[in-house]
Design a protein around this motif. Structure first.
Motif, PDB file in Angstrom:
ATOM      1  N   UNK A  29       6.958   8.817   4.836  1.00 66.60           N
ATOM      2  CA  UNK A  29       6.474   9.100   3.523  1.00 66.60           C
ATOM      3  C   UNK A  29       4.776   9.956   4.788  1.00 66.60           C
ATOM      4  N   UNK A  32      -4.019   8.132 -11.658  1.00 62.57           N
ATOM      5  CA  UNK A  32      -4.143   8.995  -9.757  1.00 62.57           C
ATOM      6  C   UNK A  32      -3.402   8.607  -9.213  1.00 62.57           C
ATOM      7  N   UNK A  33      -2.719   7.871  -9.128  1.00 62.43           N
ATOM      8  CA  UNK A  33      -1.910   7.040  -8.501  1.00 62.43           C
ATOM      9  C   UNK A  33      -0.503   5.929  -8.937  1.00 62.43           C
ATOM     10  N   UNK A  60     -16.045  -1.301   4.780  1.00 60.47           N
ATOM     11  CA  UNK A  60     -15.503  -0.549   6.056  1.00 60.47           C
ATOM     12  C   UNK A  60     -16.781  -0.159   6.810  1.00 60.47           C
ATOM     13  N   UNK A  78       8.265   6.728  -6.639  1.00 66.35           N
ATOM     14  CA  UNK A  78       7.920   7.848  -6.838  1.00 66.35           C
ATOM     15  C   UNK A  78       8.971   8.534  -7.238  1.00 66.35           C
ATOM     16  N   UNK A 118       0.472   8.405   0.517  1.00 66.09           N
ATOM     17  CA  UNK A 118       0.242   8.871  -1.658  1.00 66.09           C
ATOM     18  C   UNK A 118      -0.827   9.611  -2.119  1.00 66.09           C
ATOM     19  N   UNK A 119      -1.258   8.653  -2.933  1.00 67.89           N
ATOM     20  CA  UNK A 119      -2.496   9.327  -3.374  1.00 67.89           C
ATOM     21  C   UNK A 119      -4.003   8.603  -3.437  1.00 67.89           C
ATOM     22  N   UNK A 120      -3.507   7.110  -2.163  1.00 67.13           N
ATOM     23  CA  UNK A 120      -4.323   6.492  -2.595  1.00 67.13           C
ATOM     24  C   UNK A 120      -5.265   6.127  -0.836  1.00 67.13           C
ATOM     25  N   UNK A 121      -6.267   5.771  -1.026  1.00 67.39           N
ATOM     26  CA  UNK A 121      -7.185   5.643   0.256  1.00 67.39           C
ATOM     27  C   UNK A 121      -6.756   3.630   0.277  1.00 67.39           C
ATOM     28  N   UNK A 122      -6.508   3.949   2.144  1.00 69.36           N
ATOM     29  CA  UNK A 122      -6.837   2.306   1.950  1.00 69.36           C
ATOM     30  C   UNK A 122      -7.443   2.473   3.866  1.00 69.36           C
ATOM     31  N   UNK A 123      -8.250   1.250   4.070  1.00 73.33           N
ATOM     32  CA  UNK A 123      -8.400   1.075   4.815  1.00 73.33           C
ATOM     33  C   UNK A 123      -7.979  -0.265   6.031  1.00 73.33           C
ATOM     34  N   UNK A 144      -8.386   9.902   7.101  1.00 68.41           N
ATOM     35  CA  UNK A 144      -9.853  10.201   7.163  1.00 68.41           C
ATOM     36  C   UNK A 144     -11.263   9.997   7.710  1.00 68.41           C
ATOM     37  N   UNK A 145     -10.821   8.388   7.532  1.00 70.89           N
ATOM     38  CA  UNK A 145     -12.624   8.247   8.347  1.00 70.89           C
ATOM     39  C   UNK A 145     -12.350   6.958   9.706  1.00 70.89           C
ATOM     40  N   UNK A 147       2.885   6.988  -7.857  1.00 71.86           N
ATOM     41  CA  UNK A 147       3.355   6.620  -6.844  1.00 71.86           C
ATOM     42  C   UNK A 147       3.203   5.652  -6.716  1.00 71.86           C
ATOM     43  N   UNK A 148       1.892   4.634  -6.332  1.00 73.72           N
ATOM     44  CA  UNK A 148       1.953   3.401  -6.041  1.00 73.72           C
ATOM     45  C   UNK A 148       1.882   2.254  -6.459  1.00 73.72           C
ATOM     46  N   UNK A 165       1.107  -1.433  -0.103  1.00 71.21           N
ATOM     47  CA  UNK A 165       0.177   0.205   0.291  1.00 71.21           C
ATOM     48  C   UNK A 165       0.914   1.298   0.075  1.00 71.21           C
ATOM     49  N   UNK A 166       2.039   0.742   0.281  1.00 73.80           N
ATOM     50  CA  UNK A 166       3.105   1.907  -0.485  1.00 73.80           C
ATOM     51  C   UNK A 166       3.145   2.744   1.420  1.00 73.80           C
ATOM     52  N   UNK A 204      -5.164   8.346   3.553  1.00 72.38           N
ATOM     53  CA  UNK A 204      -4.558   8.537   2.457  1.00 72.38           C
ATOM     54  C   UNK A 204      -3.004   8.156   2.563  1.00 72.38           C
ATOM     55  N   UNK A 246      10.506   1.190  -4.493  1.00 73.17           N
ATOM     56  CA  UNK A 246       9.212   2.183  -4.124  1.00 73.17           C
ATOM     57  C   UNK A 246       9.911   3.815  -4.488  1.00 73.17           C
ATOM     58  N   UNK A 261      -9.868   1.883   9.666  1.00 73.97           N
ATOM     59  CA  UNK A 261      -9.507   3.252  10.006  1.00 73.97           C
ATOM     60  C   UNK A 261      -8.957   3.986   8.185  1.00 73.97           C
ATOM     61  N   UNK A 262      -9.760   4.429   7.697  1.00 74.67           N
ATOM     62  CA  UNK A 262      -9.062   4.986   6.395  1.00 74.67           C
ATOM     63  C   UNK A 262      -8.031   6.015   6.439  1.00 74.67           C
ATOM     64  N   UNK A 321      -8.076  -3.258   3.130  1.00 74.79           N
ATOM     65  CA  UNK A 321      -8.439  -2.685   1.144  1.00 74.79           C
ATOM     66  C   UNK A 321      -8.307  -1.324   1.314  1.00 74.79           C
ATOM     67  N   UNK A 322      -7.803  -1.961  -0.321  1.00 72.79           N
ATOM     68  CA  UNK A 322      -7.634  -0.431  -0.700  1.00 72.79           C
ATOM     69  C   UNK A 322      -9.222  -0.044  -1.392  1.00 72.79           C
ATOM     70  N   UNK A 323      -8.821   1.296  -0.823  1.00 73.12           N
ATOM     71  CA  UNK A 323     -11.033   2.535  -1.289  1.00 73.12           C
ATOM     72  C   UNK A 323     -10.695   3.476  -2.440  1.00 73.12           C
TER      73      UNK A 323
END
Lengths: 93, 616
Positions: A47, B99-100, B313, B194, A67-72, A52-53, B102-103, A41-42, A65, B190, A62-63, B430-432
């Motif tokens: 970093x 939009x993603x 979630x 970046x 990098x540019x990714x949102x993960x739970x 977020x949530x 860097x990952x 996930x980075x 961010x 990584x 917990x959500x 999990x990725x959202x």
């Protein structure tokens, strides 16, 4: 992990909507598979992360961010991620 | 041997891989499983701009060649040319979420390092722009050393350019060296990723992303769960309300076709086979196609819009009550349509113990195949009265059956976690993905694939079982004053089963239906339909099954039958997919056994309670 003086708080304590910089991750506290996934996930030292949530029941998961990714991730994961001392710039973000 | 060039599509989950794959192949694709694992293999054909045909395979989404899930293991094996899932691809199409970067670039760099002829699709550029991100594709191309094409796969933009680039890549293949060993140094990868991402990003404005604003509402601690509950309510409401008109039409068509074909056939065994066997049996099942399609429509939309992971979630903590985590919510919700895709969806659960537990309780979610049974019994036995403003008793009973399944799953999940599947309990991760409007065509392709699977099932398994059942129920012929369903072979088998199920209030008709219901649950309806159609041969044509049932079963028996179906029987497809998924017979046998035991107890308890209340 608590021995590292630079870490004042962990990701689970980060207020929603604010950011912090990852100082150290306690990889040993994580299951190997979870550690691998966090890396994918980075999550990494240095970093920037933003809380977020939180989940509606028990403020978990917990959500975040990263990098540019949102993960739970779960609160237990977030506890293993130590943040550097907040600088005024990141706290305002 | 002149094999078509094979192009593999690879990329991170949520990079828009499937949309790009759909755009390249259209409906010319097949879904199957990789041998030995329940990872879906999507393969299609495409014609390159120079006229050559090529085969294209959509590899499971992965974050890294260092595999953390069965999906990723398949992707790794194919790309490294190890194992026998697939021959080594001739060209590679990497899909990147613009939009993603860097990952996603980290995985892309790993893939490029393999040395296969490669094309990169810089996808979802529209979403990147929406987020205020401006990218320099040429700079990215220079940094990566492979062609980079800008695409918006869901809107079908840039597809021609991808085709052209693939044509040159697939030609370039001459004496390709074996794939290089993947770099194991994640950290340096990584950092490279970046650096490249920073170089390729021309400008970024800190615009508040749409996804962020939507999440503020949809993941709100109070509004979030309410919206989810509302969505689920609308979904199940739609399954019944919207499906009724087309279902009625299908039923009328099936009965009409059965009767008119029957009239055209000479009196005798052939007419009986066609009318009482095929049309009564298969017709009773095909009627449920609209409901299944509507359910899948919702699930496909929830998945492709990005909402499904939000539901996971929100539900994480609730799922933990049953010893699972939020990731299990998606397969379990899919199981309301059918346990087979539900069980297959458990492959997104990384932890093997959690995955096993999810598989074991997935059949408790009321699948669409149980609907025919529920609907029939409810229509025959539950009076059509209202018990409150806008709340019908029939709907309430149906809702109760769904709840009973979920409650059973929570209860049995906790029990199994404590006694059978100890350990596991991995945390949610999990990725959202970003929200996006699903493309109608992509949803249609998904729906078509589901409808085709269902119709194939109706046309093969269900038709064969009903015909066998018809034969067993038709012979030997009843003499004067005898009832056909009692004299026949099926009747005798039913008698044998009846000994076992009589204590829980089941009559002979039900005993007869239990065995074929293993082929597919809907067949229970078809079986009862066939038996009664045979008994009523003197009556003209087919009439509704409800009226026949209402006269022959007691309410207590009907309720016990419903309770039985909350838990059992497991259809053959579910058992088969469980065997494949768990690599052996141990768990499917355990699952079938425990669910039969629970069903027996539940049906018995229901029957005797009802009898005690004077409903026997």
């Amino acid at each position: 992990m608590t021995e590292t003086p630079a870490i004042l708080r962990t990701l689970d304590q980060l207020a929603l909507g604010t950011s912090g910089r990852v100082a150290a991750i306690d990889w040993d506290a994580l299951a190997p598979r979870d550690a691998l996934r966090l890396r994918h996930f980075g999550f990494d030292e240095g970093v920037q992360v933003t809380a977020l949530h939180r989940g509606p029941f028990g403020a978990d998961p917990l959500a975040v961010r990263v990098g540019r990714m949102t993960v739970a991730i779960s609160r237990a994961h977030a506890r293993a991620i130590g943040l550097a001392t907040a600088s005024p710039a990141t706290a305002a973000a | 041997m002149n094999r078509l060039p094979l192009i593999a599509v690879a990329g991170n989950p949520n990079a828009g891989k499937s949309a790009l794959f759909n755009a390249l192949t259209g409906a010319r694709q097949k879904i199957a499983n990789y041998p030995g694992v329940t990872v879906e293999r999507h393969v299609g054909k495409l014609t390159l701009p120079d006229g050559r045909p090529a085969e294209i395979v959509d590899l499971p989404g992965a974050y890294d060649l260092e595999a953390a899930s069965p999906d990723e293991q398949v992707t790794r094996s194919v790309l490294l040319g190890e194992g026998d899932y697939e021959r080594l691809p001739d060209a590679l199409l990497i899909v990147l979420d613009a939009a993603n970067l860097d990952n996603h670039l980290r995985f892309a760099l790993q893939l490029i390092d393999l040395g296969l002829p490669t094309v990169v699709a810089l996808n979802m550029l529209d979403l990147a722009k929406r987020d205020g991100l401006e990218l320099d594709a040429r700079r990215l191309e220079a940094e990566l050393g492979v062609p980079v094409i800008e695409t918006v796969a869901v809107r079908r933009r840039g597809i021609e350019a991808v085709r052209e680039a693939l044509a040159s890549a697939a030609v370039a293949r001459r004496d390709r060296p074996e794939p290089a060993a993947p770099s194991s140094d994640g950290l340096s990868l990584q950092h490279r990723a970046r650096a490249i991402a920073r170089a390729a990003i021309v400008a970024e404005s800190p615009s508040r992303a749409l996804t962020h604003r939507l999440d503020a509402v949809l993941l709100h601690p109070l509004a979030g769960p309410l919206i989810l509950a509302g969505l689920l309510f609308v979904m199940f409401q739609a399954v019944f309300a919207w499906a009724a008109p087309p279902a009625d039409l299908l039923e009328a068509l099936a009965i009409g076709a059965g009767n008119s074909i029957g009239a055209a056939l000479p009196e005798g065994w052939l007419r009986s086979l066609v009318v009482d066997g095929l049309f009564a049996g298969v017709g009773a099942v095909v009627v449920f196609l609209p409901q299944i399609l509507i359910l899948f429509l919702f699930i496909l939309m929830l998945e492709s819009s990005g909402y499904m992971t939000r539901a996971a979630f929100i539900m994480d903590r609730v799922m933990r009550r049953a010893g699972l985590n939020g990731a299990a919510f998606i397969p379990l919700l899919s199981s309301f349509a059918c346990a087979v895709p539900g069980i297959m969806a458990t492959r997104t659960i990384d932890d093997p113990k959690d995955r096993l537990l999810t598989i074991l309780i997935a059949p408790l979610m009321t699948c669409s195949a149980r609907l025919p049974v529920y609907t029939l019994i409810i229509a025959a036995f539950i009076p059509e009265v209202t018990v409150g403003p806008g709340i019908g008793l029939q709907g309430l009973v149906l809702f109760g059956l769904y709840v009973a399944g979920i409650a059973g799953a929570v209860l049995l999940g906790t029990l199994l976690r404590a006694k059978v599947v100890r350990g596991g309990g991995a945390a949610f991760m999990m990725e959202l993905p970003k929200y996006q409007l699903p493309r109608f065509g992509d949803v249609l392709i998904g729906l078509w694939q589901r409808a085709w699977i269902f119709l194939k099932r109706a046309g093969t398994i269900i038709a064969v079982t009903t015909v066998i059942l018809w034969a067993l129920a038709s012979y030997p012929k009843a003499g004067q004053g005898e009832v056909q369903s009692e004299v026949s072979i099926a009747g005798q088998i039913g008698d044998a089963i009846h000994v076992v199920v009589e204590p829980i209030g089941f009559n002979r008709d039900i005993s007869l239906a239990l065995l074929p219901a293993m082929a597919a649950r809907e067949v229970a309806v078809a079986a009862i339909g066939t038996v009664y159609a045979l008994d009523a041969e003197d009556e003209a044509g087919l009439e509704t099954l409800e009226t026949r049932l209402a006269g022959r079963w007691s309410l207590a028996t009907a309720l016990a039958f419903l309770a039985w179906f909350v838990f059992a029987p497991q259809c053959i497809s579910t058992i088969a997919v469980t065997r494949r998924e768990t690599n052996g017979w141990k768990w499917p046998l355990f699952m079938t056994g425990y669910l039969f035991a629970v069903a027996y107890v539940a049906a018995g308890a229901t029957y005797w309670t009802a009898v005690a209340f004077g409903l026997g």
